[in-house]
Each structure stands twice: as C-alpha cells, then as structure tokens.
Design a protein around this motif. Structure first.
Motif, PDB file in Angstrom:
ATOM      1  N   PHE A 164     128.323  35.416  -1.057  1.00  0.00           N
ATOM      2  CA  PHE A 164     127.521  35.057   0.115  1.00  0.00           C
ATOM      3  C   PHE A 164     128.458  34.403   1.126  1.00  0.00           C
ATOM      4  O   PHE A 164     128.725  33.212   1.088  1.00  0.00           O
ATOM      5  CB  PHE A 164     126.347  34.147  -0.292  1.00  0.00           C
ATOM      6  CG  PHE A 164     125.306  34.895  -1.073  1.00  0.00           C
ATOM      7  CD1 PHE A 164     124.365  35.689  -0.420  1.00  0.00           C
ATOM      8  CD2 PHE A 164     125.304  34.870  -2.461  1.00  0.00           C
ATOM      9  CE1 PHE A 164     123.430  36.431  -1.141  1.00  0.00           C
ATOM     10  CE2 PHE A 164     124.380  35.604  -3.190  1.00  0.00           C
ATOM     11  CZ  PHE A 164     123.442  36.386  -2.524  1.00  0.00           C
ATOM     12  N   ASP A 165     128.937  35.235   1.990  1.00  0.00           N
ATOM     13  CA  ASP A 165     129.883  34.830   3.031  1.00  0.00           C
ATOM     14  C   ASP A 165     129.091  34.269   4.212  1.00  0.00           C
ATOM     15  O   ASP A 165     127.856  34.316   4.230  1.00  0.00           O
ATOM     16  CB  ASP A 165     130.661  36.095   3.466  1.00  0.00           C
ATOM     17  CG  ASP A 165     132.039  35.790   4.026  1.00  0.00           C
ATOM     18  OD1 ASP A 165     132.341  34.603   4.266  1.00  0.00           O
ATOM     19  OD2 ASP A 165     132.806  36.742   4.233  1.00  0.00           O
ATOM     20  N   SER A 166     129.776  33.742   5.193  1.00  0.00           N
ATOM     21  CA  SER A 166     129.095  33.306   6.418  1.00  0.00           C
ATOM     22  C   SER A 166     129.866  33.856   7.608  1.00  0.00           C
ATOM     23  O   SER A 166     131.075  34.125   7.509  1.00  0.00           O
ATOM     24  CB  SER A 166     129.008  31.784   6.482  1.00  0.00           C
ATOM     25  OG  SER A 166     130.296  31.221   6.370  1.00  0.00           O
ATOM     26  N   GLU A 167     129.169  34.006   8.730  1.00  0.00           N
ATOM     27  CA  GLU A 167     129.811  34.713   9.847  1.00  0.00           C
ATOM     28  C   GLU A 167     130.947  33.899  10.459  1.00  0.00           C
ATOM     29  O   GLU A 167     131.955  34.456  10.887  1.00  0.00           O
ATOM     30  CB  GLU A 167     128.772  35.167  10.887  1.00  0.00           C
ATOM     31  CG  GLU A 167     128.477  34.215  12.027  1.00  0.00           C
ATOM     32  CD  GLU A 167     127.608  33.046  11.589  1.00  0.00           C
ATOM     33  OE1 GLU A 167     127.378  32.859  10.389  1.00  0.00           O
ATOM     34  OE2 GLU A 167     127.171  32.289  12.480  1.00  0.00           O
ATOM     35  N   GLY A 168     130.816  32.570  10.444  1.00  0.00           N
ATOM     36  CA  GLY A 168     131.898  31.749  10.983  1.00  0.00           C
ATOM     37  C   GLY A 168     133.161  31.890  10.134  1.00  0.00           C
ATOM     38  O   GLY A 168     134.273  31.928  10.659  1.00  0.00           O
ATOM     39  N   ASP A 169     132.964  31.961   8.841  1.00  0.00           N
ATOM     40  CA  ASP A 169     134.088  32.116   7.919  1.00  0.00           C
ATOM     41  C   ASP A 169     134.730  33.491   8.101  1.00  0.00           C
ATOM     42  O   ASP A 169     135.954  33.614   8.246  1.00  0.00           O
ATOM     43  CB  ASP A 169     133.570  31.955   6.479  1.00  0.00           C
ATOM     44  CG  ASP A 169     134.650  31.555   5.484  1.00  0.00           C
ATOM     45  OD1 ASP A 169     135.429  32.436   5.097  1.00  0.00           O
ATOM     46  OD2 ASP A 169     134.723  30.382   5.113  1.00  0.00           O
ATOM     47  N   LEU A 170     133.892  34.522   8.139  1.00  0.00           N
ATOM     48  CA  LEU A 170     134.421  35.880   8.264  1.00  0.00           C
ATOM     49  C   LEU A 170     135.161  36.083   9.589  1.00  0.00           C
ATOM     50  O   LEU A 170     136.195  36.753   9.640  1.00  0.00           O
ATOM     51  CB  LEU A 170     133.277  36.899   8.153  1.00  0.00           C
ATOM     52  CG  LEU A 170     133.694  38.368   8.204  1.00  0.00           C
ATOM     53  CD1 LEU A 170     134.574  38.724   7.010  1.00  0.00           C
ATOM     54  CD2 LEU A 170     132.476  39.275   8.248  1.00  0.00           C
ATOM     55  N   LEU A 171     134.621  35.466  10.660  1.00  0.00           N
ATOM     56  CA  LEU A 171     135.250  35.649  11.976  1.00  0.00           C
ATOM     57  C   LEU A 171     136.665  35.074  12.017  1.00  0.00           C
ATOM     58  O   LEU A 171     137.464  35.445  12.874  1.00  0.00           O
ATOM     59  CB  LEU A 171     134.389  35.007  13.066  1.00  0.00           C
ATOM     60  CG  LEU A 171     133.129  35.790  13.439  1.00  0.00           C
ATOM     61  CD1 LEU A 171     132.225  34.957  14.344  1.00  0.00           C
ATOM     62  CD2 LEU A 171     133.469  37.110  14.124  1.00  0.00           C
ATOM     63  N   MET A 172     136.965  34.160  11.117  1.00  0.00           N
ATOM     64  CA  MET A 172     138.334  33.621  11.079  1.00  0.00           C
ATOM     65  C   MET A 172     139.339  34.611  10.509  1.00  0.00           C
ATOM     66  O   MET A 172     140.543  34.383  10.591  1.00  0.00           O
ATOM     67  CB  MET A 172     138.363  32.336  10.253  1.00  0.00           C
ATOM     68  CG  MET A 172     137.783  31.159  10.974  1.00  0.00           C
ATOM     69  SD  MET A 172     138.314  29.617  10.213  1.00  0.00           S
ATOM     70  CE  MET A 172     137.826  28.460  11.495  1.00  0.00           C
ATOM     71  N   HIS A 180     129.162  42.244  -0.866  1.00  0.00           N
ATOM     72  CA  HIS A 180     129.521  41.287   0.189  1.00  0.00           C
ATOM     73  C   HIS A 180     128.308  41.025   1.083  1.00  0.00           C
ATOM     74  O   HIS A 180     127.980  41.838   1.951  1.00  0.00           O
ATOM     75  CB  HIS A 180     130.671  41.900   1.000  1.00  0.00           C
ATOM     76  CG  HIS A 180     131.333  40.960   1.949  1.00  0.00           C
ATOM     77  ND1 HIS A 180     132.537  41.259   2.563  1.00  0.00           N
ATOM     78  CD2 HIS A 180     130.994  39.724   2.402  1.00  0.00           C
ATOM     79  CE1 HIS A 180     132.892  40.255   3.347  1.00  0.00           C
ATOM     80  NE2 HIS A 180     131.964  39.316   3.275  1.00  0.00           N
ATOM     81  N   PHE A 181     127.626  39.911   0.848  1.00  0.00           N
ATOM     82  CA  PHE A 181     126.487  39.526   1.673  1.00  0.00           C
ATOM     83  C   PHE A 181     126.970  38.523   2.729  1.00  0.00           C
ATOM     84  O   PHE A 181     127.743  37.615   2.410  1.00  0.00           O
ATOM     85  CB  PHE A 181     125.388  38.890   0.824  1.00  0.00           C
ATOM     86  CG  PHE A 181     124.739  39.856  -0.136  1.00  0.00           C
ATOM     87  CD1 PHE A 181     123.573  40.526   0.211  1.00  0.00           C
ATOM     88  CD2 PHE A 181     125.301  40.109  -1.378  1.00  0.00           C
ATOM     89  CE1 PHE A 181     122.980  41.429  -0.663  1.00  0.00           C
ATOM     90  CE2 PHE A 181     124.718  41.014  -2.264  1.00  0.00           C
ATOM     91  CZ  PHE A 181     123.547  41.679  -1.905  1.00  0.00           C
ATOM     92  N   LEU A 182     126.484  38.685   3.934  1.00  0.00           N
ATOM     93  CA  LEU A 182     126.892  37.795   5.032  1.00  0.00           C
ATOM     94  C   LEU A 182     125.683  37.006   5.519  1.00  0.00           C
ATOM     95  O   LEU A 182     124.707  37.586   6.009  1.00  0.00           O
ATOM     96  CB  LEU A 182     127.459  38.602   6.199  1.00  0.00           C
ATOM     97  CG  LEU A 182     128.006  37.728   7.333  1.00  0.00           C
ATOM     98  CD1 LEU A 182     129.396  37.205   6.977  1.00  0.00           C
ATOM     99  CD2 LEU A 182     128.055  38.489   8.653  1.00  0.00           C
ATOM    100  N   ILE A 183     125.756  35.698   5.386  1.00  0.00           N
ATOM    101  CA  ILE A 183     124.705  34.818   5.905  1.00  0.00           C
ATOM    102  C   ILE A 183     125.051  34.510   7.360  1.00  0.00           C
ATOM    103  O   ILE A 183     126.000  33.778   7.636  1.00  0.00           O
ATOM    104  CB  ILE A 183     124.636  33.510   5.075  1.00  0.00           C
ATOM    105  CG1 ILE A 183     124.322  33.812   3.608  1.00  0.00           C
ATOM    106  CG2 ILE A 183     123.612  32.564   5.657  1.00  0.00           C
ATOM    107  CD1 ILE A 183     124.426  32.585   2.689  1.00  0.00           C
ATOM    108  N   ASP A 184     124.297  35.085   8.267  1.00  0.00           N
ATOM    109  CA  ASP A 184     124.603  34.967   9.701  1.00  0.00           C
ATOM    110  C   ASP A 184     123.535  34.100  10.369  1.00  0.00           C
ATOM    111  O   ASP A 184     122.427  34.551  10.632  1.00  0.00           O
ATOM    112  CB  ASP A 184     124.639  36.373  10.318  1.00  0.00           C
ATOM    113  CG  ASP A 184     124.786  36.332  11.837  1.00  0.00           C
ATOM    114  OD1 ASP A 184     125.157  35.266  12.383  1.00  0.00           O
ATOM    115  OD2 ASP A 184     124.525  37.375  12.473  1.00  0.00           O
ATOM    116  N   ASN A 185     123.906  32.859  10.635  1.00  0.00           N
ATOM    117  CA  ASN A 185     122.969  31.980  11.342  1.00  0.00           C
ATOM    118  C   ASN A 185     123.357  31.829  12.808  1.00  0.00           C
ATOM    119  O   ASN A 185     122.736  31.075  13.548  1.00  0.00           O
ATOM    120  CB  ASN A 185     122.882  30.608  10.649  1.00  0.00           C
ATOM    121  CG  ASN A 185     124.225  29.887  10.634  1.00  0.00           C
ATOM    122  OD1 ASN A 185     125.162  30.283  11.327  1.00  0.00           O
ATOM    123  ND2 ASN A 185     124.316  28.827   9.855  1.00  0.00           N
ATOM    124  N   GLY A 186     124.398  32.521  13.230  1.00  0.00           N
ATOM    125  CA  GLY A 186     124.762  32.543  14.647  1.00  0.00           C
ATOM    126  C   GLY A 186     125.479  31.308  15.148  1.00  0.00           C
ATOM    127  O   GLY A 186     125.781  31.211  16.344  1.00  0.00           O
TER     128      GLY A 186
END
Lengths: 172, 195
Positions: free
Chosen positions: B69-77, B95-101
């Motif tokens: 469970f990844d997050s979009e801020g982490d992935l964007l790095m 690969h699940f992405l938790i995207d809270n914007g």
C-alpha cells in the motif's frame, strides 16, 4: 593524466568475488567505472540484475531483498551515492542491512589532485555517514571485497568498496 | 472517494498468507491484520522508497504474494521505480496506491498537480501489464478478488479521503507496536529465513 596502476581490476575477478560471497542480485545503475562488468554479470546465471533509475532506489530495493533472505550487491557511482544520502540513512543504516556497495570512484587519482568534485567529496561523505570503506584499484586488491562482505555480515551495516579503476575497454 | 480504513477492511478478507507492506495505511492495518508476522509496517524509513523495498521483498520471495500500500507522495519521489518494477515483472507483486491528493502528515498541502494526475495511466505507460483506478469502495471491493487472482505486477490507484494531521509530531498517537528491527526479525521468522 591517468595515473591508474598498470595492473587493472579485471571484471572476471570482481565477478568471482560476487560469486564467492553468494551474491544473488546486483542492484545497479551503470557508470563509467563499473560498466565493464555488465556483459559478464548479464551472462552469469546465478545473478539477477535489477536496474534502477536513481541510486537511492537501490538502497530500498537492497533492503527488501535482504529482509527477504536474498544477498544483494549495490553497484553505483560516487555521484549517485551522494544523491542517495537519505535512502542510505533510512533504508540501509536504519534497518541494519548487511550489504556491500561497490561504488565507482569518479575522479579518483592516486596523488589526490583532482578537478572532479565528485572525488573531492566522496570520502568526506562516507566519513560523515560513518560508513566504512575499502579502495580497490587492481586484482591484487580484490580480496578486500570479501573483507567488505564479511564486515557487513558481522556488523549488520552497509560497507563500501570504492572502485578506483576507470573503464578500460572490457565491455566489448 | 473511499476511506483508507474501509478499503483495508475490504482487502483484509482477501489477504490470505501474503506479505503486506502497509505503508501509510499502517495505522489502520495494525488493527485489522490477522497475520502480523507477515506484515512489514516500517513507518517511513526514508520517503520515496516503499515501492522499491516491496519490490526487493517480492524478488527475494517469489513464492509469496507481496502486497504494497504505497502513497502518491511517496511514489512521486521516485516515479522511475515503476519502470524498474515493470522490467522485473514480479508475478507476485501487487501495488496499491493510496492517493489522498496531499501530504497529509505535514498538514495537508496538495501534492503537485494533485487533481489531474492519472497514476494508473503512468503505471501502464511505465510497462505494468495491468493497471486500475477506483474512486469508490463498492467498485473496488467488487473487483478486488479478481485483481488478486491474476499474476502481477499489477497497479491499483485508489482515491481516498485525506486524514490530515496538524498536531506536532511528538503529540501524535504512535500506532506502531513493534520496532523496525522487530518487524524484520518477525518476518524472517515467519519466512523461516536463517533456519
């Protein structure tokens, strides 16, 4: 002026050290100091190559590999090692990962006079992070690679092997 | 949009004996998990590395499903991570992405271009053979079993409600129940590494 020693570090020697130490995965980003290893590593069935697009990724991948019971080696350049500072801190030092980083020593000269700031800051960077390191310039130095592997296992810390031998045409 | 806790509840029914790297979902997952020894809640060793860490686990243990469970801020790095994962093609990697914007733990500042990024499209463009995006829990729940039944690597972008933290870090509830060393040690015991 290139003041590299006359007897070079052969890629077969480095590959032999990897196999001797049970490396399963090489996590790497090509550079001019270590690119001569590529074809040999690619042809070696006991190794899996994991190419990254930024060196810090190599630290986190190696941490996952190690946690899962594999034995990774990180192969990057000193410029990328400096870029990887936070990943080194968090993923390798923070999780006590016993891993060897072979780091191409761009700008290295034996007499110490260099125009390349990558070389100027390499050892200062390692000292700042408290990372132990060994310099390897030729086949005669290769046993230091095993010393690094042993130390990494014993201390549960990353250990660096600086490769002070620039590309000399083995990747053909 | 869904709540992270509800999404993880829906996932928990399908977890089986997979290794779970809960990332920023860890605070909820710790109360839902039935196999804590196979969980790898590391908090945030260094931002931008969760997908890489989970990839390493997946490559080391090809016989086990690895759920991230990844997050979009982490992935964007480190978007280049997607290219590496796609090239390695780990069939056991989900690969699940938790995207809270937003950067929720720093007060909720939006990530760059937050509302216009299609992470599933980026993953597909990087070479993931399967990529999905869900904004509603019902739709996600209805598709989850099928997604997990097929080989990875697969990417699933999930739009979630932001849970913004503004309290000083020292005053926040600490959800971790184990040190990072203990987490890794427990995982290796479960996987019988070093036996």
């Amino acid at each position: 002026m290139n003041d590299a020693p006359a007897i070079a570090l052969n890629p077969e020697t480095v590959l032999g050290e990897m196999k001797k130490n049970g490396v399963t995965h090489v996590v790497w980003l090509p550079d001019s100091e270590t690119n001569w290893l590529y074809l040999l590593m690619q042809a070696e069935p006991s190794l899996r190559l994991v190419g990254v697009t930024r060196e810090g990724h190599a630290c986190a991948i190696a941490a996952g590999l190690s946690a899962g019971g594999a034995k990774p080696l990180i192969l990057i350049q000193n410029t990328g090692m400096m870029e990887s500072g936070d990943s080194l801190r968090g993923w390798l030092l923070g999780l006590n990962i016993p891993v060897v980083l072979m780091v191409g020593y761009r700008g290295w000269t034996r007499h110490g006079v260099t125009q390349d700031s990558a070389a100027t800051y390499t050892e200062r960077f390692l000292l700042a992070f408290g990372l132990n390191y060994y310099l390897v310039e030729s086949d005669a130095d290769a046993p230091r690679i095993t010393v690094a592997f042993d130390e990494a296992e014993r201390t549960k810390r990353p250990v660096v092997v600086l490769v002070g031998d620039e590309y000399h045409g083995f990747n053909r | 949009m869904m709540h992270t806790a509800d999404m993880l509840k829906a996932f928990a029914r399908h977890r089986g004996n997979a290794i779970v790297v809960p990332g920023r979902g860890g605070r909820h997952w710790v109360d839902l998990t039935a196999r804590p020894g196979l969980d790898v809640p590391l908090g945030d060793p260094a931002m931008g590395g969760h997908a890489c860490f989970a990839l390493g686990l997946a490559l080391a243990r090809p016989e086990k499903k690895v759920i991230l469970f990844d997050s979009e801020g982490d992935l964007l790095m480190g978007l280049g991570t997607l290219v590496t994962i796609a090239e390695q093609k780990p069939a056991n990697f989900y690969h699940f992405l938790i995207d809270n914007g937003c950067y929720a733990t720093t007060g909720g500042q939006p990530v760059p271009n937050a509302d216009k990024v299609a992470y599933d499209v980026i993953a597909r463009g990087a070479g993931y053979p399967r990529a999905f995006a869900f904004g509603e829990l019902d739709e996600f729940s209805a598709n989850l079993e099928q997604i997990l039944s097929e080989p990875g690597p697969v990417f699933v972008a999930l739009k979630v409600v932001a849970e913004i933290e503004n309290a000083p870090i020292g005053r926040r509830r600490r959800w971790q129940t184990r040190t990072r060393d203990q987490v890794i040690s427990d995982l290796r015991k479960e996987l019988r590494i070093g036996d």
